[in-house]
Design an enzyme around this catalytic site. Structure first.
Site, PDB file in Angstrom:
ATOM      1  N   HIS B 139      -5.050  -9.695  12.322  1.00 61.47           N
ATOM      2  CA  HIS B 139      -5.503  -9.437  11.858  1.00 61.47           C
ATOM      3  C   HIS B 139      -4.939 -10.499  10.206  1.00 61.47           C
ATOM      4  O   HIS B 139      -5.738 -11.374   9.585  1.00 61.47           O
ATOM      5  CB  HIS B 139      -5.004  -8.091  10.743  1.00 61.47           C
ATOM      6  N   GLU B 140      -3.697 -10.771  10.663  1.00 59.87           N
ATOM      7  CA  GLU B 140      -3.129 -12.143   9.966  1.00 59.87           C
ATOM      8  C   GLU B 140      -3.719 -13.113  10.139  1.00 59.87           C
ATOM      9  O   GLU B 140      -4.377 -14.111   9.519  1.00 59.87           O
ATOM     10  CB  GLU B 140      -2.237 -11.991  10.278  1.00 59.87           C
ATOM     11  N   HIS B 143      -7.329 -13.175   8.258  1.00 55.88           N
ATOM     12  CA  HIS B 143      -7.496 -14.233   7.371  1.00 55.88           C
ATOM     13  C   HIS B 143      -6.793 -15.673   6.917  1.00 55.88           C
ATOM     14  O   HIS B 143      -7.879 -16.178   6.510  1.00 55.88           O
ATOM     15  CB  HIS B 143      -6.143 -13.703   6.463  1.00 55.88           C
ATOM     16  N   GLU B 212     -10.773  -7.565   3.988  1.00 53.07           N
ATOM     17  CA  GLU B 212      -9.969  -7.200   4.829  1.00 53.07           C
ATOM     18  C   GLU B 212     -11.190  -6.705   5.852  1.00 53.07           C
ATOM     19  O   GLU B 212     -10.284  -6.119   6.977  1.00 53.07           O
ATOM     20  CB  GLU B 212      -9.001  -5.898   3.877  1.00 53.07           C
TER      21      GLU B 212
END
Lengths: 210, 296
Positions: B139-140, B143, B212
């Protein structure tokens, strides 16, 4: 970064798009001439082993695709004598380990397996194909452990890069890698950006998939 | 498997970006309206410079604010190798990794280009199992790839300015100001910045939320395991932590923790979609995974 990449990034779609982009197995076959050069110019002998590494997908459909790969390789074994074994490593990645003294057969089998996954829509899960070569330093006899160098084909990048792990600790033999890079440049499609030369560390002694 | 891209999400992202531009037009409208053009140009230049610094130095700022420590492979070999593997799958060079000495389980990323640092707290390493940690790190990385640090810093800038001005002027609304006679100016500033906040905040919040969702989808595209991310979110969310966000901390700058942080680490409240909604969307992705097998 291209314009399209820029737009994707601003829209927050780049991560998704890149991670699901299909594999690029086209330049895999460069190995079929490169291994001759490896032996003739550098004295590296094919170790008779290659492996295909891919990451799992949490779905039944994916398991079906793996089963198909298994069957195709089993059928291939009858024809070419290439033994295939499925191994899961400590990181949860699956390896198809192929054994054959004929490098051509190894490349064909790797390509078959990769192609089957691509056709089932799982090309983006393919991480790397790895071809092992025996390091000529072995012959000196001062080092007991087997030493190998690897050509790693990245399906994400569609290019090869060398990987020469030092035995024991997680160190790379930069000299060997540089040598491999310089000699095989042009023959193999090489990854220019060394930031993408990801290591595939073996657990301890032996190959990364062991 | 056909990976289905989420067109609705892409369309909404465009909408959110347009909304954020609204914040900018309000900010610059105010500047042009309230000052002669020479001053306006100067202010404009300052804004550009400040933005450039914020974008470029986001990683340093994060190190400073979170007390994160950059790590080498020797320090946390497992974590380091995991990031390596995921970055390879995501088709990016491995970003710098840092560990935040905090027990609160969370992860965040900040910075631009290859200086984007991925930070995890010690609490995160203790709380999650391997698959869940993979999911959170992916997930990071998503980003990072989407450039969310930069996008949100830039898009959220009017909101940040409004928040800082508002809290600053509210603080100065006291007898001292009345006595010295600049209370009028303070009141005007408060009203103007409140108006700017009202105009710019929706865009920032909506954009942050969609980033997100997009990062969740990116994470699943990297790990191939929607369930693991859903479980990680549930685990992290299940720990009841009351937000005590201080608006005067550099709020709105860096809104890309995996879950809203309870210790006021760089976050504005409401930037993250409700975890239940995120989990529901992940379940839908899992559904499309399984739909593949029915088709054959």
């Amino acid at each position: 970064m291209g314009l399209l990449d820029g737009i994707r990034s601003v829209l927050g779609l780049k991560a998704e798009a890149d991670a699901t982009r299909d594999a690029d197995p086209e330049d895999l076959f460069g190995m079929s001439t490169a291994y001759v050069t490896m032996e003739a110019d550098l004295g590296y002998e094919p170790a008779g082993e290659a492996a295909l590494c891919f990451s799992d997908v949490d779905s039944t459909d994916f398991q079906d695709a793996i089963e198909e790969v298994r069957q195709i390789l089993a059928a291939g074994e009858v024809e070419t004598g290439t033994a295939a074994e499925f191994v899961e490593d400590a990181h949860g990645y699956t390896w198809v380990v192929l054994e054959d003294d004929d490098v051509e057969d190894l490349i064909t089998s790797v390509h078959f397996a990769a192609d089957t996954l691509v056709e089932n829509g799982y090309g983006s899960r393919l991480l790397a194909a790895v071809f092992a070569f025996s390091n000529p330093d072995n012959a000196t006899g001062w080092d007991e452990s087997d030493r190998y160098v690897y050509w790693v084909y990245s399906f994400r990048r569609g290019a090869y890069y060398p990987f020469a792990p030092e035995p024991g600790e997680h160190e790379r033999d930069a000299t060997a890698e540089f040598k491999l890079q310089s000699v095989l440049d042009g023959e193999l499609d090489l990854e220019d950006d060394e930031a993408y030369w990801y290591p595939l560390w073996p657990e301890d002694e032996g190959h990364p998939w062991e | 498997m056909e990976w289905k891209s989420d067109r609705r999400l892409a369309r909404r992202m465009v909408l959110a970006l347009v909304l954020s531009i609204g914040g900018y037009s309000a900010l610059f409208g105010l500047i042009v309206l309230l000052s002669p053009w020479k001053v306006a140009v100067a202010v404009f230049a300052v804004v550009v410079v400040v933005l450039a610094i914020l974008v470029r130095e986001a990683d340093r700022l994060t190190y400073y604010m979170t007390k994160a420590v950059a790590i080498d492979r020797e320090d946390y070999p497992a974590l380091f190798d995991t990031v390596d593997r995921l970055a390879r799958q995501a088709d990016m060079p491995r970003p710098p990794v840092a560990v935040i000495p905090s027990d609160e389980p969370n992860a965040l990323s900040a910075g631009t280009g290859d200086r984007t640092v991925v930070c995890v707290t010690l609490g995160l390493l203790k709380t999650l199992d391997d698959d869940e940690l993979d999911a959170v790190l992916a997930h990071e990385l998503a980003h990072c790839k989407n450039g969310d640090s930069t996008v949100l810093t830039v898009a959220g800038f009017p909101t940040t300015v409004a928040l800082l001005t508002l809290s600053g002027s509210l603080e100065r609304m006291n007898g001292f100001a009345l006595f010295l006679g600049y209370i009028g100016l303070v009141i005007v500033l408060a009203i103007v910045s409140l108006a700017l906040l009202v105009v710019s905040l929706p865009g920032t919040l909506v954009l942050a939320r969609y980033r997100e969702y997009a990062a969740d989808r990116g994470a699943v595209a990297i790990t191939g395991k929607p369930v693991a991310l859903a479980e990680a979110l549930a685990t992290l969310h299940g720990r009841d932590r009351r937000p005590e966000s201080d608006l005067r901390s550099i709020a709105g700058l860096n809104a890309f923790c995996i879950v809203p942080s309870g210790t006021g680490l760089l976050t504005l409240p409401w930037t993250h979609p409700p975890v239940a909604k995120r989990i529901k969307r992940l379940r839908k992705v899992q559904e499309t995974f399984e739909a593949g097998s029915k088709r054959d």
